[in-house]
Design a protein around this motif. Sequence first.
Motif, mmCIF file in Angstrom:
data_model
loop_
_atom_site.group_PDB
_atom_site.id
_atom_site.type_symbol
_atom_site.label_atom_id
_atom_site.label_comp_id
_atom_site.label_asym_id
_atom_site.label_seq_id
_atom_site.Cartn_x
_atom_site.Cartn_y
_atom_site.Cartn_z
ATOM 1 N N PRO A 1 25.722 8.111 -34.880
ATOM 2 C CA PRO A 1 26.047 6.645 -35.511
ATOM 3 C C PRO A 1 26.939 5.615 -34.705
ATOM 4 C CG PRO A 1 27.514 8.144 -36.154
ATOM 5 C CD PRO A 1 26.635 8.990 -35.050
ATOM 6 N N ALA A 2 26.801 4.419 -34.668
ATOM 7 C CA ALA A 2 27.477 3.398 -34.518
ATOM 8 C C ALA A 2 28.697 3.143 -35.091
ATOM 9 C CB ALA A 2 26.892 2.062 -34.415
ATOM 10 N N PRO A 3 29.803 3.030 -34.152
ATOM 11 C CA PRO A 3 31.231 2.861 -34.947
ATOM 12 C C PRO A 3 31.433 1.579 -35.774
ATOM 13 C CG PRO A 3 31.163 2.495 -32.526
ATOM 14 C CD PRO A 3 29.961 3.091 -32.569
ATOM 15 N N THR A 4 30.361 0.990 -35.500
ATOM 16 C CA THR A 4 30.551 -0.199 -36.569
ATOM 17 C C THR A 4 29.816 0.054 -37.846
ATOM 18 O OG1 THR A 4 28.526 -0.996 -35.245
ATOM 19 C CG2 THR A 4 30.834 -2.057 -35.056
ATOM 20 N N ASP A 5 28.944 1.008 -37.879
ATOM 21 C CA ASP A 5 27.966 1.321 -39.009
ATOM 22 C C ASP A 5 27.880 2.643 -39.405
ATOM 23 O OD1 ASP A 5 26.039 0.626 -40.769
ATOM 24 O OD2 ASP A 5 24.456 0.807 -39.377
ATOM 25 N N LEU A 6 29.245 3.433 -39.585
ATOM 26 C CA LEU A 6 29.085 4.841 -39.940
ATOM 27 C C LEU A 6 28.348 4.857 -41.298
ATOM 28 C CD1 LEU A 6 32.699 4.982 -38.836
ATOM 29 C CD2 LEU A 6 30.861 6.145 -37.615
ATOM 30 N N PRO A 7 27.779 5.984 -41.435
ATOM 31 C CA PRO A 7 27.175 6.197 -42.869
ATOM 32 C C PRO A 7 28.171 6.714 -43.824
ATOM 33 C CG PRO A 7 26.674 8.013 -41.099
ATOM 34 C CD PRO A 7 27.471 7.063 -40.415
ATOM 35 N N ARG B 1 30.388 -7.719 -34.269
ATOM 36 C CA ARG B 1 29.540 -6.749 -35.147
ATOM 37 C C ARG B 1 30.317 -6.328 -36.442
ATOM 38 N NH1 ARG B 1 24.982 -3.809 -31.757
ATOM 39 N NH2 ARG B 1 24.371 -5.608 -30.182
ATOM 40 N N GLY B 2 31.513 -6.759 -36.322
ATOM 41 C CA GLY B 2 32.492 -6.072 -37.330
ATOM 42 C C GLY B 2 33.449 -5.096 -36.841
ATOM 43 N N LEU B 3 34.304 -4.434 -37.772
ATOM 44 C CA LEU B 3 35.174 -3.416 -37.396
ATOM 45 C C LEU B 3 34.624 -2.317 -36.905
ATOM 46 C CD1 LEU B 3 38.186 -3.229 -37.488
ATOM 47 C CD2 LEU B 3 37.910 -1.988 -39.555
ATOM 48 N N ALA B 4 34.831 -1.844 -35.758
ATOM 49 C CA ALA B 4 34.547 -0.568 -35.080
ATOM 50 C C ALA B 4 35.535 0.517 -35.276
ATOM 51 C CB ALA B 4 34.140 -0.780 -33.636
ATOM 52 N N HIS B 5 35.221 1.460 -36.037
ATOM 53 C CA HIS B 5 36.290 2.527 -36.308
ATOM 54 C C HIS B 5 36.131 3.468 -35.503
ATOM 55 C CE1 HIS B 5 38.810 4.124 -39.975
ATOM 56 N NE2 HIS B 5 39.384 4.316 -38.756
ATOM 57 N N VAL B 6 36.642 3.735 -34.412
ATOM 58 C CA VAL B 6 36.146 4.544 -33.264
ATOM 59 C C VAL B 6 37.003 5.902 -33.355
ATOM 60 C CG1 VAL B 6 36.173 4.860 -30.823
ATOM 61 C CG2 VAL B 6 35.833 2.582 -31.748
ATOM 62 N N VAL B 7 38.271 5.947 -33.902
ATOM 63 C CA VAL B 7 38.909 7.330 -34.028
ATOM 64 C C VAL B 7 39.629 7.256 -35.353
ATOM 65 C CG1 VAL B 7 40.648 8.823 -32.957
ATOM 66 C CG2 VAL B 7 39.451 7.405 -31.404
ATOM 67 N N ARG B 8 39.084 8.339 -36.147
ATOM 68 C CA ARG B 8 39.346 8.278 -37.555
ATOM 69 C C ARG B 8 40.060 9.646 -37.993
ATOM 70 N NH1 ARG B 8 34.424 7.855 -40.905
ATOM 71 N NH2 ARG B 8 33.281 9.338 -39.568
ATOM 72 N N GLY B 9 41.540 9.323 -37.749
ATOM 73 C CA GLY B 9 42.280 10.478 -38.198
ATOM 74 C C GLY B 9 41.931 12.106 -37.214
ATOM 75 N N VAL B 10 42.456 11.758 -36.097
ATOM 76 C CA VAL B 10 42.447 12.952 -35.268
ATOM 77 C C VAL B 10 44.001 13.643 -35.062
ATOM 78 C CG1 VAL B 10 42.460 13.599 -32.878
ATOM 79 C CG2 VAL B 10 40.849 12.261 -34.019
ATOM 80 N N ASP B 11 43.836 15.022 -35.279
ATOM 81 C CA ASP B 11 45.289 15.760 -35.423
ATOM 82 C C ASP B 11 44.956 16.795 -34.346
ATOM 83 O OD1 ASP B 11 45.983 14.409 -37.312
ATOM 84 O OD2 ASP B 11 45.351 15.989 -39.077
ATOM 85 N N TYR B 12 45.971 16.916 -33.536
ATOM 86 C CA TYR B 12 46.236 18.383 -32.667
ATOM 87 C C TYR B 12 47.513 18.646 -31.988
ATOM 88 C CZ TYR B 12 45.251 15.215 -28.885
ATOM 89 O OH TYR B 12 44.895 14.396 -27.747
ATOM 90 N N ASP B 13 47.722 19.876 -31.813
ATOM 91 C CA ASP B 13 48.944 20.192 -31.259
ATOM 92 C C ASP B 13 48.376 20.649 -29.609
ATOM 93 O OD1 ASP B 13 50.467 19.579 -33.259
ATOM 94 O OD2 ASP B 13 50.669 21.652 -33.679
ATOM 95 N N LEU B 14 49.144 20.466 -28.679
ATOM 96 C CA LEU B 14 49.031 20.923 -27.430
ATOM 97 C C LEU B 14 50.268 21.507 -26.901
ATOM 98 C CD1 LEU B 14 47.111 20.672 -24.915
ATOM 99 C CD2 LEU B 14 48.103 18.621 -24.341
ATOM 100 N N HIS B 15 50.114 22.846 -26.393
ATOM 101 C CA HIS B 15 51.317 23.453 -25.969
ATOM 102 C C HIS B 15 51.229 23.628 -24.281
ATOM 103 C CE1 HIS B 15 51.984 25.226 -29.916
ATOM 104 N NE2 HIS B 15 50.883 25.029 -30.289
ATOM 105 N N ALA B 16 52.610 23.928 -23.798
ATOM 106 C CA ALA B 16 52.561 23.903 -22.401
ATOM 107 C C ALA B 16 51.513 24.971 -21.879
ATOM 108 C CB ALA B 16 53.946 24.489 -22.191
ATOM 109 N N GLY B 17 51.073 24.779 -20.743
ATOM 110 C CA GLY B 17 50.198 25.952 -20.089
ATOM 111 C C GLY B 17 48.729 25.815 -20.888
ATOM 112 N N GLU B 18 48.409 25.068 -21.881
ATOM 113 C CA GLU B 18 47.572 25.354 -22.726
ATOM 114 C C GLU B 18 46.387 24.210 -22.332
ATOM 115 O OE1 GLU B 18 46.248 25.435 -27.281
ATOM 116 O OE2 GLU B 18 47.623 23.925 -26.767
#
Lengths: 354, 337
Positions: A280-286, A21-38
Amino acid sequence: MVDATPVLEVRDLDVRFGTKRGLAHVVRGVDYDLHAGETLAIVGESGSGKSVSTLALTKLIPIPPGRVNGTARLQGTDLIACSETELLRFRGRHIGFVFQDPMTSLNPVHPIGRQLTEGMRHHLGIDESEARERAVDLLDQVGIPSPASRLDDYPHQFSGGMRQRVVIAIGLSCDPEVLVADEATTALDVTTQAQIVELIAELQERRGMAVIWITHDLGVVAGIADRVLVMYGGQVVESAPADELFAHPRHPYTVGLMRSLPVLGARRDVELAAIPGLPPAPTDLPPGCAFHPRCTYRLDPRCEREPPPLLEVAPGHYVRSFYEVPADEARAASAAARIEVAPPDRRDDPEVGP
Amino acid sequence: MSEPLVQVRDLTVHFPVGGRRDHRVVRAVDGVSFTVARGETLGLVGESGCGKSTTGLALLRLVEPTSGQVHFDGTDVRALRRRELRAWRRRAAMIFQDPYASLDPRSTVGDAVGEALDIHGLHQGRVARRARIGDLLERVGLHPDVAERFPHEFSGGQRQRVGVARALACEPDFIVADEPIAALDVSIQAQVMNLLAELQADLGLTFLFIAHDLAAVQHVSDRIAVMYLGRIVELADRDRLYRDPQHPYTRALLSAIPVPDPTRERARERILLSGDVPSPTDVPSGCRFRTRCPVVVEACGRLDPALQERGDGHEAACLRYGEVGTEVARSSHVDAS
């Protein structure tokens, strides 16, 4: 205070799948830091990208059709740039996984002992007898009675809760810095869930490991998370320390999610405020803000045209929306405000002294 | 007060385990009694395998009860013969958990809803049938035009709306809803719960709402029955059950349910139950909760407590009913921590 250098540093993570059905853009630019014990909780509904964003870290998704971009630094190494062979050194060794359904994550035709020792022999270079000794110790730590006699049992000989304990033991076997629990308690009954949540928290404290807890259950999140990422349409729409997020959610989606939850002990006359429409479907994001077609605020003309940036609105609190829900409205949506009577185990009873 | 719409007494459903020589049975439902008043929602909660779904199915005779009585508006449901049973089923409908599995993928949504009308001869001609299907779909918040579409074209929440429309087709008085929201996403669950509440207010429906999610059950129910291993262990008004739970299992269940509020979550003491639910083929002697009970006493192994009421409509099946809410419960917290 947590250590200043994160164990895991994720930047601009992007995952796409080529589909019919076309390109599924499932994850779009995710940032995070994870620290020990967190403990980092990633919250979202089905299709929000919460699981894929974590699976993609060690490329546990089929590539192709999947494509992963961005960086994920674990102890200085960028996992995304690693080859398949290099990744084998990380999976299980530095990042452990616990998945939702212990029936499918355990191999039904091998005794659990073999499944437990496999990773240790591979990663830690120890022999069978030493690995078995460690396996017994691990089963004991996760609360399986008479562990030595259970090593040669098959998964079907355990109950659902016990099986999930075995999976946790496998996840912990090589002493990883990061444990990913992907809907690890969703398939379990609540009383068993309580046992498993408690167990992971205890093991985490003992080992100082970082945990990424992926779930749709805000109740579980409230009990365990230090920091929460709320995902919608493949993006982080809100990110904040747990207390701050529950006390003052600001994104219309987060507030909507809280309002739509039935809360134990809440007043009955208050109707649940359901979020209209569908994710929304990841193939059809608004266009514009991914949430705008379901948003009940949509007060800014840019909502429908421009994708909103993720901005820091308070220390450590990031929101991706042109509109911030006012504090009083957000508070009214919170569980604390909707609960009418004190929970039974915290009743103050002045007559009966301790 | 008028007579309850549904009266269940001592209902049991036992399933044989296997071979002809094997006399063991799964005691899925093992002596369950309750009533549901007209216009009321009775919530039935419990963990997997406790017999809550089988209870719902047995009420409608979708599985045959082994023994016990089910009375519906004066009718002895267990005495109904084939044709009478079919006619009676107009009045009692069911909503299932999985909207993916409960709709035939090859029949249109309109036919799924219309099937019940056909079986009971509830329409005059095709035009009337189509109009009625359109009305029903509209009633549950779908566009009448979707009648021509197939289930795979719908999301989970929309399919569950179709399931509700189908249940409403025969204008029932009573609906058994078995985990109607468990397969849905959080933001969609609220849509379906609100729909059911609205239908109840408009049509005066009576519900048996079966679910494992106590927060959802509490939201929709007037009274709540808690099941454990084939029995109801506690039955009370929704607020009373929450505020003053009497059975140690109910207390453990309430304490295990996470609340989306970090302050409360940090402050609360969980009653962690040890071990697993015993097998329903091998139910413990005496009280069936005793193997996991934090306040068990010696007598629990000998005596099988029945549901008792203390005159306030609050029933519990515990030898220590009355004690448990106070000092016994306190000591159980100490034991558990």
